[in-house]
Design an enzyme around this catalytic site. Sequence first.
Site, mmCIF file in Angstrom:
data_model
loop_
_atom_site.group_PDB
_atom_site.id
_atom_site.type_symbol
_atom_site.label_atom_id
_atom_site.label_comp_id
_atom_site.label_asym_id
_atom_site.label_seq_id
_atom_site.Cartn_x
_atom_site.Cartn_y
_atom_site.Cartn_z
ATOM 1 N N ASP A 269 0.882 -1.160 0.000
ATOM 2 C CA ASP A 269 0.000 0.000 0.000
ATOM 3 C C ASP A 269 0.921 1.212 0.000
ATOM 4 O OD1 ASP A 269 -2.222 1.677 0.203
ATOM 5 O OD2 ASP A 269 -2.208 1.596 2.394
ATOM 6 N N GLU B 52 -1.219 -1.364 -4.727
ATOM 7 C CA GLU B 52 -2.476 -0.651 -4.948
ATOM 8 C C GLU B 52 -2.276 0.413 -6.020
ATOM 9 O OE1 GLU B 52 -5.825 0.351 -2.025
ATOM 10 O OE2 GLU B 52 -4.581 2.152 -2.080
ATOM 11 N N ASP C 101 -2.491 1.076 7.047
ATOM 12 C CA ASP C 101 -1.697 0.811 5.847
ATOM 13 C C ASP C 101 -1.233 -0.645 5.805
ATOM 14 O OD1 ASP C 101 -1.094 3.899 5.119
ATOM 15 O OD2 ASP C 101 -0.815 3.562 7.273
#
Length: 189
Positions: A7, A68, A141
């Site tokens: 992430d 992501e 996260d």
Amino acid sequence: MRVLGIDPGLTRCGLGVVDGLSGRRVRMVAVGVARSGPEEDIDQRLLRIGDQIDVWLEEHAPDTVAIERIFAHDNLDSVIGVAQVTGIAMLSAARRRIPVALHSPSEVKAAVTGNGRADKPQVQHMVTRLLQLTEVPKPADAADALAIAITHLWRPGGAVGGPQRAPGSMTAAQRAWAEAEQKARRVRA
């Protein structure tokens, strides 16, 4: 298959390693965050995050890195930082010949919760449940990185750095080569 989910973020970059098991089961291997301080110069922040990603790649020898995908955001500075960290992560994987895949936030939410508009608490709850953890990984996260890894295990599309074939679609020679590459990566770890 082992996936390192990332992430991307400049202050906190979530990292999560998940192994795919038979029957769509998943197992957490490791979870954490790479950090850099806002008081540092941008080049040093990127270096710090990149060094931490390198350590995770060497230590965990993933078969794929799932990141992501960047989405439009009101804060241009934030988007630029996320894009820069995404590039660093992709470069680190490419140097090791590890395929990279990008998954959108809504794709991750849909894969993990069944709802592409799920909120963060719903995603965190499902990650905790799917990985049979006793508590929600923190910070958010870290939980997001695990969700990205799970998404790739269940929806392996989105590859940008290498072939993503179903195991049965490879020839015996291709399977042997892929297994040898995987073993070599893990030996270095």
